[in-house]
Scaffold this motif. Structure first.
Motif, PDB file in Angstrom:
ATOM      1  N   ALA A  88     -63.957  19.530  -8.243  1.00 39.26           N
ATOM      2  CA  ALA A  88     -63.467  19.101  -6.922  1.00 39.26           C
ATOM      3  C   ALA A  88     -64.617  19.159  -5.926  1.00 39.26           C
ATOM      4  CB  ALA A  88     -62.315  19.990  -6.468  1.00 39.26           C
ATOM      5  N   LEU A  89     -65.323  18.043  -5.791  1.00 43.19           N
ATOM      6  CA  LEU A  89     -66.504  17.978  -4.926  1.00 43.19           C
ATOM      7  C   LEU A  89     -66.304  16.926  -3.834  1.00 43.19           C
ATOM      8  CD1 LEU A  89     -69.140  18.159  -7.803  1.00 43.19           C
ATOM      9  CD2 LEU A  89     -68.630  19.994  -6.158  1.00 43.19           C
ATOM     10  N   SER A  90     -65.157  16.974  -3.195  1.00 42.83           N
ATOM     11  CA  SER A  90     -64.804  15.949  -2.212  1.00 42.83           C
ATOM     12  C   SER A  90     -65.734  15.937  -1.007  1.00 42.83           C
ATOM     13  CB  SER A  90     -63.356  16.144  -1.746  1.00 42.83           C
ATOM     14  OG  SER A  90     -63.175  17.430  -1.190  1.00 42.83           O
ATOM     15  N   ASP A  91     -66.463  17.026  -0.780  1.00 40.82           N
ATOM     16  CA  ASP A  91     -67.400  17.059   0.346  1.00 40.82           C
ATOM     17  C   ASP A  91     -68.714  16.353   0.028  1.00 40.82           C
ATOM     18  OD1 ASP A  91     -67.865  19.086  -1.533  1.00 40.82           O
ATOM     19  OD2 ASP A  91     -68.964  20.311  -0.097  1.00 40.82           O
ATOM     20  N   ILE A  92     -68.869  15.878  -1.198  1.00 41.63           N
ATOM     21  CA  ILE A  92     -70.059  15.118  -1.581  1.00 41.63           C
ATOM     22  C   ILE A  92     -69.665  13.650  -1.696  1.00 41.63           C
ATOM     23  CG2 ILE A  92     -71.845  14.765  -3.313  1.00 41.63           C
ATOM     24  CD1 ILE A  92     -71.589  17.675  -4.105  1.00 41.63           C
ATOM     25  N   ALA A  93     -70.331  12.804  -0.934  1.00 41.47           N
ATOM     26  CA  ALA A  93     -69.981  11.383  -0.888  1.00 41.47           C
ATOM     27  C   ALA A  93     -70.392  10.667  -2.172  1.00 41.47           C
ATOM     28  CB  ALA A  93     -70.659  10.720   0.310  1.00 41.47           C
ATOM     29  N   ASP A  94     -69.732   9.560  -2.435  1.00 41.11           N
ATOM     30  CA  ASP A  94     -70.067   8.730  -3.584  1.00 41.11           C
ATOM     31  C   ASP A  94     -71.549   8.351  -3.549  1.00 41.11           C
ATOM     32  OD1 ASP A  94     -67.349   8.857  -3.832  1.00 41.11           O
ATOM     33  OD2 ASP A  94     -67.011   6.691  -3.853  1.00 41.11           O
ATOM     34  N   GLY A  95     -72.206   8.431  -4.701  1.00 43.75           N
ATOM     35  CA  GLY A  95     -73.598   7.995  -4.799  1.00 43.75           C
ATOM     36  C   GLY A  95     -74.590   8.810  -4.002  1.00 43.75           C
ATOM     37  N   ILE A 122     -68.520  13.557 -11.623  1.00 48.57           N
ATOM     38  CA  ILE A 122     -69.869  13.220 -12.084  1.00 48.57           C
ATOM     39  C   ILE A 122     -70.109  11.717 -11.984  1.00 48.57           C
ATOM     40  CG2 ILE A 122     -71.302  13.081 -14.174  1.00 48.57           C
ATOM     41  CD1 ILE A 122     -70.057  15.819 -14.980  1.00 48.57           C
ATOM     42  N   ARG A 123     -69.146  10.944 -12.417  1.00 48.72           N
ATOM     43  CA  ARG A 123     -69.318   9.500 -12.481  1.00 48.72           C
ATOM     44  C   ARG A 123     -69.413   8.845 -11.106  1.00 48.72           C
ATOM     45  NH1 ARG A 123     -64.496   7.460 -15.506  1.00 48.72           N
ATOM     46  NH2 ARG A 123     -65.583   5.455 -15.412  1.00 48.72           N
ATOM     47  N   ARG A 124     -68.797   9.453 -10.086  1.00 50.32           N
ATOM     48  CA  ARG A 124     -68.810   8.817  -8.769  1.00 50.32           C
ATOM     49  C   ARG A 124     -69.986   9.276  -7.899  1.00 50.32           C
ATOM     50  NH1 ARG A 124     -67.678  11.560  -4.323  1.00 50.32           N
ATOM     51  NH2 ARG A 124     -66.773  13.649  -4.538  1.00 50.32           N
ATOM     52  N   ILE A 125     -70.546  10.464  -8.200  1.00 45.57           N
ATOM     53  CA  ILE A 125     -71.534  11.060  -7.297  1.00 45.57           C
ATOM     54  C   ILE A 125     -72.927  10.472  -7.479  1.00 45.57           C
ATOM     55  CG2 ILE A 125     -72.781  13.245  -6.899  1.00 45.57           C
ATOM     56  CD1 ILE A 125     -70.063  14.649  -7.088  1.00 45.57           C
ATOM     57  N   ALA A 126     -73.210   9.922  -8.673  1.00 46.12           N
ATOM     58  CA  ALA A 126     -74.550   9.362  -8.917  1.00 46.12           C
ATOM     59  C   ALA A 126     -74.447   8.180  -9.881  1.00 46.12           C
ATOM     60  CB  ALA A 126     -75.478  10.437  -9.491  1.00 46.12           C
TER      61      ALA A 126
END
Length: 218
Positions: A88-95, A122-126
């Motif tokens: 749950a890393l909702s505070d980190i934006a996509d990419g 993992i798939r959405r953050i980078a």
């Protein structure tokens, strides 16, 4: 602490981990061909791990953001540490990062639902990621370092861990301790990794012609 911390020899002298880091660094080099710095989000990682392998990457401009459930010390400006839940890393934006790295973590997050949540993050953050996990079908359980134990019925597993120390874990003195040790990880197979990371290629890391680890790479 009820488990035994791996020694430096376990972490840095392991040829499999050194090979993984070289493969990961090849991905970093692709980023560095177009950017001045490669931003790495390491889920469950430690600065000590990267410093132990520093000869392999020290000449590259990498910045590691380490995410753990507990505070992590950082030795220098190449590292940033933050407390967070890999599921749950909702505070980190996509990419937000160039690459997500995770080594032997996804098997520790619990249920299949949690594993799927971590994979989605993992798939959405980078745009790139490198996710390694031990293979369920390798005959030696890597955390308990005991052949076949992960394939046995739960009562037999409990009996074994209550008879003596296994791998990184001391002897369990109670059923609660035994269950906590046995619940520390749940290994994945290749089909499960492919389901979690459908846009990745799943590489198989072999030992003695048996698949020891699985690596999802995008």
């Amino acid at each position: 602490m009820w488990w035994v911390k791996p020694t430096k020899a376990d972490v840095y002298g392991n040829r499999f981990r050194q090979r993984r880091v070289r493969a990961f660094l090849a991905m970093c080099d692709e980023v560095l061909a177009t950017k001045s710095t490669c931003r790495v989000l390491d889920l469950g990682g430690a600065a000590e791990y990267w410093l132990g392998l520093e000869p392999l990457w020290k000449d590259r401009p990498l910045h590691f953001t380490l995410v753990n459930l507990y505070p992590e010390k950082t030795p220098d400006a190449r590292f940033t540490a933050r407390i967070g839940d890999a599921c749950a890393l909702s505070d980190i934006a996509d990419g937000s990062f160039d690459i997500v790295h995770s080594n032997s973590v996804i098997e520790h997050v619990g249920s299949w639902h949690n594993k799927a949540r971590m994979a989605a993050e993992i798939r959405r953050i980078a745009p790139r990621y490198y996710v390694q996990t031990p293979n369920y079908w390798f005959p030696v359980e890597p955390h308990l370092r005991t052949p076949l134990i992960h394939w046995l019925p739960r009562p037999w597993q409990r009996s074994l861990v209550m008879r003596g120390a296994h791998g990184f874990f001391p002897k369990a003195e109670t059923l609660d301790e035994a269950d906590r040790i046995l619940s520390d990880s749940s290994l994945l197979d290749a089909a499960e990794m492919a389901a979690l990371f459908p846009d990745a290629r799943i590489e198989r890391e072999c030992f003695a012609r048996l698949v020891k680890s699985l690596i999802a790479i995008r």
